[in-house]
Design an enzyme around this catalytic site. Structure first.
Site, PDB file in Angstrom:
ATOM      1  CG  PHE A 265     -55.318 129.045 -13.847  1.00 52.13           C
ATOM      2  CD1 PHE A 265     -56.381 129.901 -14.135  1.00 52.13           C
ATOM      3  CD2 PHE A 265     -54.047 129.418 -14.288  1.00 52.13           C
ATOM      4  CE1 PHE A 265     -56.192 131.084 -14.827  1.00 52.13           C
ATOM      5  CE2 PHE A 265     -53.841 130.593 -14.987  1.00 52.13           C
ATOM      6  CZ  PHE A 265     -54.912 131.422 -15.265  1.00 52.13           C
TER       7      PHE A 265
ATOM      8  CB  SER B 239     -46.492 128.144 -18.231  1.00 48.34           C
ATOM      9  OG  SER B 239     -45.865 127.395 -17.220  1.00 48.34           O
TER      10      SER B 239
ATOM     11  CB  CYS C   7     -53.573 128.379 -24.473  1.00 53.33           C
ATOM     12  SG  CYS C   7     -54.756 127.251 -25.178  1.00 53.33           S
TER      13      CYS C   7
HETATM   14  P1  NAD Z   1     -48.628 126.313 -15.019  1.00 56.40           P
HETATM   15  O1  NAD Z   1     -47.560 125.861 -15.943  1.00 56.40           O
HETATM   16  O2  NAD Z   1     -48.276 127.233 -13.917  1.00 56.40           O
HETATM   17  O3  NAD Z   1     -49.325 125.045 -14.314  1.00 56.40           O
HETATM   18  C1  NAD Z   1     -49.770 123.938 -15.068  1.00 56.40           C
HETATM   19  C2  NAD Z   1     -49.672 122.694 -14.194  1.00 56.40           C
HETATM   20  O4  NAD Z   1     -48.303 122.474 -13.850  1.00 56.40           O
HETATM   21  C3  NAD Z   1     -50.449 122.798 -12.892  1.00 56.40           C
HETATM   22  O5  NAD Z   1     -51.106 121.584 -12.647  1.00 56.40           O
HETATM   23  C4  NAD Z   1     -49.372 123.089 -11.858  1.00 56.40           C
HETATM   24  O6  NAD Z   1     -49.667 122.550 -10.592  1.00 56.40           O
HETATM   25  C5  NAD Z   1     -48.148 122.401 -12.437  1.00 56.40           C
HETATM   26  N1  NAD Z   1     -46.901 123.114 -12.089  1.00 56.40           N
HETATM   27  C6  NAD Z   1     -46.751 124.442 -11.904  1.00 56.40           C
HETATM   28  N2  NAD Z   1     -45.467 124.721 -11.592  1.00 56.40           N
HETATM   29  C7  NAD Z   1     -44.800 123.547 -11.590  1.00 56.40           C
HETATM   30  C8  NAD Z   1     -43.432 123.181 -11.361  1.00 56.40           C
HETATM   31  N3  NAD Z   1     -42.511 124.088 -11.062  1.00 56.40           N
HETATM   32  N4  NAD Z   1     -43.099 121.880 -11.447  1.00 56.40           N
HETATM   33  C9  NAD Z   1     -44.025 120.958 -11.760  1.00 56.40           C
HETATM   34  N5  NAD Z   1     -45.321 121.245 -11.994  1.00 56.40           N
HETATM   35  C10 NAD Z   1     -45.710 122.524 -11.913  1.00 56.40           C
HETATM   36  O7  NAD Z   1     -49.800 126.925 -15.942  1.00 56.40           O
HETATM   37  P2  NAD Z   1     -51.091 127.697 -15.461  1.00 56.40           P
HETATM   38  O8  NAD Z   1     -50.701 129.048 -14.969  1.00 56.40           O
HETATM   39  O9  NAD Z   1     -51.914 126.835 -14.592  1.00 56.40           O
HETATM   40  O10 NAD Z   1     -51.866 127.831 -16.848  1.00 56.40           O
HETATM   41  C11 NAD Z   1     -51.633 128.871 -17.757  1.00 56.40           C
HETATM   42  C12 NAD Z   1     -50.660 128.440 -18.824  1.00 56.40           C
HETATM   43  O11 NAD Z   1     -51.155 127.290 -19.499  1.00 56.40           O
HETATM   44  C13 NAD Z   1     -50.479 129.492 -19.913  1.00 56.40           C
HETATM   45  O12 NAD Z   1     -49.129 129.548 -20.259  1.00 56.40           O
HETATM   46  C14 NAD Z   1     -51.320 128.965 -21.057  1.00 56.40           C
HETATM   47  O13 NAD Z   1     -50.925 129.409 -22.338  1.00 56.40           O
HETATM   48  C15 NAD Z   1     -51.112 127.503 -20.910  1.00 56.40           C
HETATM   49  N6  NAD Z   1     -52.161 126.756 -21.578  1.00 56.40           N
HETATM   50  C16 NAD Z   1     -51.837 126.153 -22.743  1.00 56.40           C
HETATM   51  C17 NAD Z   1     -52.794 125.463 -23.451  1.00 56.40           C
HETATM   52  C18 NAD Z   1     -52.457 124.791 -24.742  1.00 56.40           C
HETATM   53  O14 NAD Z   1     -53.279 124.063 -25.224  1.00 56.40           O
HETATM   54  N7  NAD Z   1     -51.292 125.001 -25.317  1.00 56.40           N
HETATM   55  C19 NAD Z   1     -54.103 125.383 -22.947  1.00 56.40           C
HETATM   56  C20 NAD Z   1     -54.390 125.997 -21.726  1.00 56.40           C
HETATM   57  C21 NAD Z   1     -53.398 126.687 -21.053  1.00 56.40           C
END
Ligand code: NAD
Length: 500
Positions: free
Chosen positions: A149, A226, A281
């Site tokens: 997001f 995440s 992140c």
């Molecule tokens: P999230 O892991 O909750 O969601 C990411 C994606 O995974 C979304 O499209 C979501 O629909 C999907 N998802 C969520 N739960 C799922 C499940 N149980 N099974 C399958 N798919 C699922 O992450 P978020 O809250 O949207 O974003 C924040 C996180 O992203 C933070 O941990 C941040 O550090 C990380 N992030 C990392 C980077 C990087 O480059 N390393 C960049 C941006 C964000």
């Protein structure tokens, strides 16, 4: 008002799953619309659409593919305000911050426009007698991106411009919490001349993600989110034979050496810890001042600045920080602050219960900036990614303890050192086990032509994103060996062919 839907074969598609979720305006706390969620059928439809577009698209001359992206770049540039507003309305970040996100995404499009040069193969004449050899990089086919997001436009743009210029068809599954920017992008790609089906969007949650993971015709998955989900995507996707790059969470440290310019370090920390309400992140969430003297001086400089932070909606030009994404995120961050106090850290600034000064936003998911001092490595606020505007100060006695602390952490996305000593800076960037390093730069996000990615639990897979790593991820190498004999015929040969 119609729900937010998918984008398949060059047009909006409502879907038939009857699954949906509310989408909130985080600044008001109200849900003004819903997003339709895909099930297997919608994902299958998107894959069929991409599969049928792939042959033609992958056979287009690379320059023609690049020209479509070039047109898209001009559209994006002209309408950056519109995209930024769309981002802020669902994510909540300030307008300037959203514009910055669009610019960083646009830079990857610019890189992709010039990428045909990187798709050139190698050719060797006479690898053997009358034998030549060459290799080419070919597209994978249908590839997918699953995004978080916090950057609903930039993170997809880390992926699809490069995937497309390499000749792949791309299916985007954006975050269900801010799904609209992906649809604007899809519409503008069509307007730029991208053939139908080359870029599809399926909205959804775990059901859609699992359908993508299990679909045999999806050749690769790029994931950002995440760490627990990144690990799941990597293990499930690779067991299904897919190529996977899965970028996860972070806990980024900034070491402040005794010789650092403390005013510069303080200002850098303010932006890095509290910009975008800490929902980055690459946010710095741990400050590591070396010696108590530096720590005391740093905390003293930080406190008035944190207390003066202006929170507000994106329509407030004075706002420096927007709300968090959801009420769950607000509860989670508040819960961590409570845990920090219970565990014995010193809460120097408490951002809870702060409200924006602009009227009409009292129910938004706002929280002010918080600062903890005397945090230790066994505390939950240190071990976990809080993903909110909370900065922890972990004091170190010397340089070595600072490095040991960083090496002991599970995450290794970004890190920074502030110093005026070239020896220390060079030694630090050489020895530190973290994927992206800043020297007097607090958020060392690589430019589009370099590559983005962390180490350890911050990235699963072998490829970072964009730059040359992106080209390698979205192509596979084929090597052809050719003989055109000039009349001479050889006898059967049963040993390994060698030059002799
Ligand atoms: P999230 O892991 O909750 O969601 C990411 C994606 O995974 C979304 O499209 C979501 O629909 C999907 N998802 C969520 N739960 C799922 C499940 N149980 N099974 C399958 N798919 C699922 O992450 P978020 O809250 O949207 O974003 C924040 C996180 O992203 C933070 O941990 C941040 O550090 C990380 N992030 C990392 C980077 C990087 O480059 N390393 C960049 C941006 C964000």
């Amino acid at each position: 008002m119609a729900n937010i839907g998918h984008y398949i074969s060059g047009k909006h598609y409502e879907g038939k799953s009857n699954l949906n979720k509310p989408v909130f305006n985080p600044a008001t706390g109200a849900s003004e619309t819903k997003v339709n969620l895909a099930n297997n059928d919608e994902v299958n439809l998107a894959v069929e659409s991409s599969k049928s577009a792939w042959k033609d698209w992958s056979n287009q001359p690379p320059l023609r593919r690049a020209r479509v992206l070039d047109k898209f770049k001009y559209i994006l540039d002209e309408r950056r305000e519109e995209l930024a507003q769309c981002i802020s309305s669902e994510h909540g970040k300030t307008h300037e911050d959203a514009l910055g996100e669009v610019t960083r995404g646009l830079e990857v499009v610019e890189f992709a426009v010039g990428a045909p040069h990187l798709l050139k193969g190698d050719y060797t004449e006479n690898v053997g007698s009358e034998v030549d050899s060459f290799n080419v990089r070919q597209s994978l086919g249908v590839v997918a991106g699953i995004t978080p997001f916090n950057f609903p436009a930039m993170v997809p743009m880390w992926m699809f411009p490069i995937a497309l210029v390499c000749g792949n068809c791309f299916i985007l599954k954006p975050s269900e919490r801010d799904p609209s920017p992906s649809l604007l992008i899809a519409k503008w790609l069509t307007e730029a001349g991208l053939p139908d089906g080359v870029f599809n969007v399926v909205q959804g949650d775990k059901i859609a993600v699992d359908a993508i993971l299990n679909h045999p015709d999806i050749k690769s998955i790029s994931f950002v989110g995440s760490t627990p989900i990144a690990r799941y995507i990597y293990t499930t996707g690779t067991s299904a034979g897919k190529r996977v790059q899965a970028l996860g969470g972070a806990k980024n440290h900034m070491v402040i050496m005794p010789d650092a310019d403390l005013d510069m370090a303080t200002n850098a920390l303010m932006g890095a810890a509290y910009g975008s309400a800490g929902e980055r992140c690459m946010a710095v969430s741990v400050a590591v001042p070396v010696t108590d003297k530096v720590a005391d001086a740093l905390v003293e400089k930080l406190v008035p600045k944190i207390e003066a932070l202006k929170i507000g909606p994106s329509v407030d030009p004075a706002a420096e920080m927007g709300p968090l994404i959801t009420s769950e995120a607000l509860n989670k961050v508040s819960g961590f602050i409570e845990a920090g106090v219970d565990e014995g850290a010193k809460l120097v600034v408490d951002g809870r219960n702060r409200k924006p000064s602009m009227q009409g936003y009292e129910n938004g998911f706002f929280i002010g900036g918080s600062l903890f001092d005397n945090v230790t490595k066994d505390m939950s606020i240190y071990k976990n990614e809080i993903f909110g505007p909370v900065l922890s100060v972990v004091r170190a006695n010397d340089y070595k303890s600072a490095v040991d602390l960083i090496h002991g952490h599970e995450y290794a996305n970004g890190v920074a050192v502030f110093t005026r000593d070239g020896d220390v800076a060079r030694g630090f960037s050489n020895e530190i086990e973290v994927g992206m390093v800043g020297v007097n730069v607090p958020i060392p996000v690589p430019m589009a032509f370099h590559s983005f990615g962390g180490w350890k639990s911050s990235l699963f897979g072998d490829h970072h994103m964009h730059g040359m790593e992106g080209i390698r991820f979205y192509t596979r190498l084929k090597t052809t060996t050719v003989r055109w004999p000039r009349g001479q015929r050889t006898d059967p040969q049963f040993t390994m062919p060698t030059l002799g």
